[in-house]
Write a protein that holds these residues in place. Structure first.
Motif, PDB file in Angstrom:
ATOM      1  N   GLY A 271       0.818  -1.210   0.000  1.00  0.00           N
ATOM      2  CA  GLY A 271       0.000   0.000   0.000  1.00  0.00           C
ATOM      3  C   GLY A 271       0.850   1.257   0.000  1.00  0.00           C
ATOM      4  N   GLN A 272       2.019   1.165   0.629  1.00  0.00           N
ATOM      5  CA  GLN A 272       2.901   2.319   0.689  1.00  0.00           C
ATOM      6  C   GLN A 272       3.311   2.763  -0.710  1.00  0.00           C
ATOM      7  N   GLN A 273       3.453   1.789  -1.634  1.00  0.00           N
ATOM      8  CA  GLN A 273       3.826   2.134  -3.004  1.00  0.00           C
ATOM      9  C   GLN A 273       2.595   2.436  -3.858  1.00  0.00           C
ATOM     10  N   GLY A 274       1.423   2.460  -3.243  1.00  0.00           N
ATOM     11  CA  GLY A 274       0.211   2.778  -3.998  1.00  0.00           C
ATOM     12  C   GLY A 274      -0.275   1.680  -4.906  1.00  0.00           C
ATOM     13  N   GLU A 275       0.131   0.433  -4.644  1.00  0.00           N
ATOM     14  CA  GLU A 275      -0.297  -0.676  -5.501  1.00  0.00           C
ATOM     15  C   GLU A 275      -1.689  -1.157  -5.085  1.00  0.00           C
ATOM     16  N   TYR A 276      -2.681  -0.283  -5.127  1.00  0.00           N
ATOM     17  CA  TYR A 276      -3.967  -0.658  -4.556  1.00  0.00           C
ATOM     18  C   TYR A 276      -4.707  -1.711  -5.374  1.00  0.00           C
TER      19      TYR A 276
ATOM     20  N   ALA B 291     -11.913  -8.003   3.631  1.00  0.00           N
ATOM     21  CA  ALA B 291     -10.892  -7.715   2.608  1.00  0.00           C
ATOM     22  C   ALA B 291     -11.067  -6.291   2.093  1.00  0.00           C
ATOM     23  N   PHE B 292     -12.307  -5.895   1.835  1.00  0.00           N
ATOM     24  CA  PHE B 292     -12.569  -4.509   1.441  1.00  0.00           C
ATOM     25  C   PHE B 292     -12.080  -3.558   2.535  1.00  0.00           C
ATOM     26  N   LEU B 293     -12.361  -3.986   3.749  1.00  0.00           N
ATOM     27  CA  LEU B 293     -12.061  -3.159   4.902  1.00  0.00           C
ATOM     28  C   LEU B 293     -10.569  -2.901   5.051  1.00  0.00           C
ATOM     29  N   ILE B 294      -9.760  -3.965   4.865  1.00  0.00           N
ATOM     30  CA  ILE B 294      -8.317  -3.797   5.007  1.00  0.00           C
ATOM     31  C   ILE B 294      -7.822  -2.780   3.992  1.00  0.00           C
ATOM     32  N   LEU B 295      -8.355  -2.887   2.760  1.00  0.00           N
ATOM     33  CA  LEU B 295      -7.961  -1.930   1.735  1.00  0.00           C
ATOM     34  C   LEU B 295      -8.367  -0.518   2.147  1.00  0.00           C
ATOM     35  N   GLY B 296      -9.587  -0.393   2.656  1.00  0.00           N
ATOM     36  CA  GLY B 296     -10.059   0.920   3.083  1.00  0.00           C
ATOM     37  C   GLY B 296      -9.217   1.478   4.205  1.00  0.00           C
ATOM     38  N   ILE B 297      -8.884   0.630   5.169  1.00  0.00           N
ATOM     39  CA  ILE B 297      -8.108   1.095   6.317  1.00  0.00           C
ATOM     40  C   ILE B 297      -6.705   1.500   5.887  1.00  0.00           C
ATOM     41  N   LEU B 298      -6.109   0.711   4.972  1.00  0.00           N
ATOM     42  CA  LEU B 298      -4.779   1.100   4.491  1.00  0.00           C
ATOM     43  C   LEU B 298      -4.857   2.411   3.731  1.00  0.00           C
ATOM     44  N   GLY B 299      -5.931   2.582   2.973  1.00  0.00           N
ATOM     45  CA  GLY B 299      -6.111   3.843   2.253  1.00  0.00           C
ATOM     46  C   GLY B 299      -6.193   5.014   3.207  1.00  0.00           C
ATOM     47  N   ILE B 300      -6.951   4.844   4.276  1.00  0.00           N
ATOM     48  CA  ILE B 300      -7.064   5.912   5.268  1.00  0.00           C
ATOM     49  C   ILE B 300      -5.700   6.170   5.898  1.00  0.00           C
ATOM     50  N   TYR B 301      -5.017   5.075   6.245  1.00  0.00           N
ATOM     51  CA  TYR B 301      -3.718   5.196   6.910  1.00  0.00           C
ATOM     52  C   TYR B 301      -2.735   5.992   6.060  1.00  0.00           C
ATOM     53  N   PHE B 302      -2.646   5.653   4.779  1.00  0.00           N
ATOM     54  CA  PHE B 302      -1.636   6.320   3.957  1.00  0.00           C
ATOM     55  C   PHE B 302      -2.038   7.743   3.584  1.00  0.00           C
ATOM     56  N   ASN B 303      -3.276   8.129   3.906  1.00  0.00           N
ATOM     57  CA  ASN B 303      -3.645   9.518   3.698  1.00  0.00           C
ATOM     58  C   ASN B 303      -3.788  10.275   5.005  1.00  0.00           C
ATOM     59  N   SER B 304      -3.428   9.611   6.108  1.00  0.00           N
ATOM     60  CA  SER B 304      -3.626  10.265   7.392  1.00  0.00           C
ATOM     61  C   SER B 304      -2.579  11.341   7.647  1.00  0.00           C
ATOM     62  N   ALA B 305      -1.582  11.440   6.778  1.00  0.00           N
ATOM     63  CA  ALA B 305      -0.588  12.493   6.946  1.00  0.00           C
ATOM     64  C   ALA B 305      -0.822  13.610   5.941  1.00  0.00           C
ATOM     65  N   ALA B 306      -2.057  13.681   5.436  1.00  0.00           N
ATOM     66  CA  ALA B 306      -2.330  14.645   4.365  1.00  0.00           C
ATOM     67  C   ALA B 306      -2.080  16.083   4.806  1.00  0.00           C
ATOM     68  N   ASP B 307      -2.321  16.390   6.087  1.00  0.00           N
ATOM     69  CA  ASP B 307      -2.071  17.748   6.572  1.00  0.00           C
ATOM     70  C   ASP B 307      -0.684  17.882   7.193  1.00  0.00           C
TER      71      ASP B 307
END
Lengths: 476, 496
Positions: free
Chosen positions: A394-399, B175-191
């Protein structure tokens, strides 16, 4: 040249010492009934030596590299081999193998030495020697039950594939050598700055040899037959230790030699990961034989490991090594159960495991926990290792790939649950289950190590934290 | 050690205490003591929470504790509760307590049954106390997997099929959830700042809208599967119908609420912009759940299937109300979770007791039960009335709040959907009264049924406990809705 060059190689040296002692014991001892405790004890000592703090660095002008991460990987391999040795007894005491059990330990240790050299290689020559040292005795191990038709066939299959993949790999290495004029990793990465058609082709050929070892699809055709035919204990060794070493070596070569070709190898690995996970899963669902089942499951697991490698970051490296460790303890726990049941009853079909919980509750529980860990169910360590792999991707954006991999975890859960279902729920006909089996003290010890690993590795963050602190990456 | 972690530690101690148990009596003792402790803990927590709030503590989460777990990824074990979590914990401990009494004579392997059940409840409690996305996910999955063996081993009917279907669909959701949570995590430093899994910290970050558009639906669907959102509800009827009594109670009563709670706490609260944009899609889906579930219940003949479809309808209403994105409807949604949890647990407990006596759940094979087992029958009527929304019982206050909140929108789309959803109340009345009339009244046809007995003491504990809660919530809804409403103040981005 001074002595420190050799001092760095303490794990290799101590392994050689264990090896020599065992050879002498095998040749001259009259009463060999202490073989198992001697071998396990010596190897445990060797494992402990690996954990002692020591120098890190390079010897022989970069030919041999022993950084923190290499030592950590060798320690993981040692723990795995120790578990394999502990589990070996129930198979080795059978009639056909009792008199030649010394060969088993010696062959295993020599493949392990080869893997050490692979892991520590800083030069393609040493790497290739290590690879061959790991391969040739392995074929002998696979064909160890030589009067069994399957075992001999499996040995031959492994041999042909190993030689074939070595040939391809040598071709790739020779192309690389022709292009840059050196075999040292550090010199190569400096010379391989721009991908050209020739160097990319050379890279793919070189890697193909390792893909065979890791049995990524489409290089996996030998896997199921070999795993099925080999003695169960050797299958366990092959599917965890050998695979773990090859995976680390793949990562090390990708990061060290082809660091400038990230885009190229990521594109290659993207597809390999996807088809390995998917095909491995789809075939695993249909297997009736538990060893073939675990073979395909290991193909799919390899896909997840390579997913972490693909990210190319420090997180990727730590997740890979952590995944290897968790996968090793989980898979060896599963193989321990398969091994004892195979050795005592000769039953290897999944349907033979029906109602196992009623007669052998402890074995069934170990198997269930192993399956959950392989499937990535909390609170086992498998959940953590899968999550970290996904984080690295995920860190590399391979979603997109991440999504496909996640869907595949659900599919994999289906077949892992099929085994749990067989053991706990059974079938409607109420087929009589396997009679109660008494496992020996070595096997129990190996289960204790595996279960401790499965539960402790996840809840204590120390090991992952340590691996993270010694990892390096080529991307952010 | 912090107070909230006791909700995880007590069940873990229970698991350890089960190990040396030799017979069913010891198992029961451990289960009753443990679940009583949990019940007491949750009441203590409630009073402590109220005392803190009255003392003027307005922090978003109370009783927080935080331990760094994986420094590399900034994963913490961090706990905290607001009013919503407090009532959810209360609900869970009530259901676990009554579920223990409802499975008094579980057979075979009572020890294993309770161990799996308690493992499941660890997941549930842990989920409600966590405020770190990673630990939430961990506990969420811990709650899912015991279902497989609980249904597969102790269930009835097509149990293997149902167990596998339920597990795989819910894990698919995760499985959807893990993707969603990782998405949130990697955008949690947006500010600026560090990547984090902490709910409170992410709540302050403005996740870019393009990212919200991708990860909101993933997270919402991930939890929506557990909340039985159409078209991902199909695991629910089969799963609930095949599960043993206590598991149906716990699953329909608490586990499905994990879905609603997660949708609210993670999907809606953390990604409000995308929620406003995409709410209409999910409103349509949940609207279908509400009406379709109710119609589905009309057609069933198996008591458990009727109740399972009714759960689809009622849980659909929870998500429906959450998506209305205003304070009144959200309060109603949380109250509906509570109300439905209690009432559906009551239903499943009663069905389990009736089935244990008549050995059938087919409504065509039962008649006149009121004469044979008056206690259970009266309780069944009360449960039915709560379900169809009789004033004075919990269902009424929850649904009323929801529909008032939903109708407060002044655009046609929301109003029409609300009217459609309201129609489910009528349909609910149809299927509830049909069952009550069919199985409870009339002449006894099956002569074997005449020899059946009424409820015994441990069954009464379970049933009466739940009825008291349903009635208490129906008669005194004010303090619960105050607790809930008090926790919605910080969500200005969601309710504008």
């Amino acid at each position: 040249m001074d002595l420190t060059n050799y001092l760095l190689m303490r794990q290799e040296i101590s392994l050689m010492v264990v090896f020599l002692i065992l050879i002498i014991y095998d040749l001259f001892a009259t009463d060999k009934k202490f073989f198992q405790p001697v071998a396990c004890g010596l190897f445990a000592l060797h494992t402990v030596i690996g954990f002692l703090p020591w120098y890190v660095g390079e010897s022989f002008s970069g030919m041999y590299v022993s950084g923190d991460i290499e030592v950590a990987v060798k320690n993981i391999l040692n723990i795995g081999v120790l578990i394999v040795f502990l589990q070996a007894n129930s198979w080795l005491v059978k009639d056909g193998t009792l008199e030649k059990r010394g060969e088993y330990y010696l062959l295993t240790l020599s493949t392990l030495l080869g893997m050490y050299l692979m892991v520590s290689a800083g030069n393609f020559m040493l790497f290739y020697i290590g690879l061959e040292t790991a391969s040739l005795p392995m074929a002998a191990l696979i064909a160890f039950d030589k009067y069994t038709h399957n075992s001999a066939e499996a040995g031959a299959k492994y041999m042909f594939n190993a030689v074939f993949s070595s040939a391809i790999m040598l071709f790739g290495i020779s192309l690389l050598y022709g292009t840059v004029g050196t075999l040292y990793f550090t010199d190569m990465v400096a010379a391989l700055t721009n991908p050209t058609a020739l160097t990319v082709m050379a890279m793919v050929f070189t890697l193909a040899g390792l893909f065979f070892k890791i049995s990524l699809v489409p290089f996996h055709f030998w896997t199921a037959d070999t795993y099925e035919g080999a003695p169960t204990n050797v299958t366990a060794y092959l599917s965890t230790i050998s695979k773990g070493a090859a995976v680390f070596t793949l990562m090390s070569i990708l990061y060290r030699v082809f660091g400038n070709f990230v885009t190229e190898w990521q594109a290659v690995l993207w597809w390999l990961v996807l088809i390995s996970i998917t095909i491995g899963n789809l075939f695993a669902m249909r297997q009736k034989n538990i060893k073939r089942f675990l073979a395909f499951s290991s193909i799919s697991q390899a896909g997840y490991i390579v997913l972490a490698i693909m990210s190319g970051s420090a997180w990727g490296m730590s997740s890979t090594v952590y995944y290897i460790l968790v996968y090793a303890v989980s898979n060896l726990a599963a193989f321990g159960v398969v091994n004892i049941i195979d050795s005592r009853t000769g039953k290897v079909k999944i349907s033979d495991y029906n109602n196992l919980y009623q007669t052998n509750p402890k074995l069934a529980l170990v198997m269930m926990i192993a399956m959950f860990s392989l499937g990535g169910i909390p609170p086992t360590a498998g959940f953590f290792s899968k999550f970290f792999v996904f984080t690295a991707a995920g860190q590399q954006g391979e979603y997109v790939l991440l999504f496909l991999a996640l869907v595949n975890t659900v599919i994999s859960l289906y077949y892992y649950l099929l085994v749990v279902k067989a053991m706990f729920i059974g079938d409607k006909e109420g087929t009589p289950a396997i009679e109660p089996i008494r496992s020996d003290i070595y096997l129990k010890l190996s289960f204790v190590i595996c279960l401790a690993g499965i539960f402790v590795l996840g809840f204590t963050s120390g090991i992952y934290g340590y691996l993270e602190s010694i990892s390096f990456g080529i991307l952010k | 050690m912090d107070f909230l972690s006791l909700f995880v530690i007590v069940p873990v101690l229970m698991l350890v205490a089960f190990l040396p148990c030799k017979n069913i009596k010891q198992v029961r003792t451990v289960a009753v003591i443990g679940s009583s402790v949990l019940l007491i803990l949750s009441f203590v927590l409630l009073f402590m929470f109220l005392a803190e709030r009255n003392a003027g503590n307005t922090a978003e989460m109370l009783f927080t504790a935080d331990y760094l777990w994986y420094p590399a990824l900034n994963i913490h074990y961090s706990v905290g509760v607001d009013g919503i979590s407090v009532v959810m914990l209360l609900l869970s401990s009530i259901i676990v307590f009554t579920g223990t009494f409802a499975s008094w004579n579980i057979n075979p392997l009572p020890k294993d049954f309770f161990m799996w059940l308690i493992l499941l409840s660890i997941g549930v409690f842990g989920f409600f106390i966590s405020i770190d996305l990673f630990t939430m996910l961990l506990f969420y999955e811990v709650a899912l997997i015991p279902m497989y063996l609980l249904i597969g081993l102790w269930g009835t009917g097509r149990k293997e099929y149902s167990a596998m279907k339920l597990t795989l669909m819910l894990m698919g959701g995760s499985a959807f959830l893990i993707l969603g949570i990782l998405g949130i995590y990697f955008n949690s430093a947006a500010d600026g700042g560090a990547l984090t899994f902490n709910l409170l910290e992410i709540g302050k970050v403005h996740i870019p809208i393009e990212m919200q558009r991708i990860f909101f639906p993933l997270t919402f669907v991930g939890f929506g599967v557990l909340g039985a959102m159409f078209p991902f509800h199909t695991w629910s009827p089969d799963g609930h119908a095949s599960a043993p009594t206590a598991v149906s109670m716990l699953h329909a009563g608490v586990l499905m609420k994990l879905g609603g709670y997660g949708c609210f706490r993670i999907a809606l609260s953390l990604m409000p912009d995308a929620a406003h944009e995409q709410a209409w899609i999910f409103l349509l889906l949940t609207g279908i759940s509400v009406v379709y579930g109710a119609f589905g219940a009309i057609h069933q003949t198996d008591l458990k299937y009727i109740n399972a479809y009714s759960s689809v309808s009622h849980c659909g209403l929870v998500l429906f109300a959450l998506l209305m994105l205003n304070e009144t409807a959200t309060t109603g949604a949380i109250m509906q979770m509570l109300s439905h949890g209690l009432m559906t647990a009551l239903f499943f407990a009663l069905i389990g007791m009736i089935y244990g006596r008549t050995h059938t759940r087919d409504i065509r094979e039962m008649q006149g039960l009121m004469r044979i087992m008056p206690f259970l029958s009266v309780c069944y009527v009360i449960a039915g009335l709560a379900s169809l929304g009789l004033p004075g019982l919990s269902g009424f206050v929850a649904e009323m709040t929801i529909f008032v909140g939903s109708f407060a929108h002044d655009d046609l789309f929301h109003r029409i959907l609300t009217i459609v959803a309201v129609s489910s109340i009528v349909i609910t009345a149809v299927y509830i009264l049909r069952v009550v009339g069919k199985i409870l009244y009339g002449e006894v046809q099956d002569k074997h049924h005449l020899e059946l007995t009424d409820a015994v003491w441990y069954e009464k504990v379970s049933v009466v406990g739940l009825i008291v809660c349903v009635a208490a919530m129906g008669c005194f809804p004010g303090w619960i809705s105050d607790i809930i409403r008090g926790s919605l103040g910080g969500l200005t981005a969601l309710f504008n």
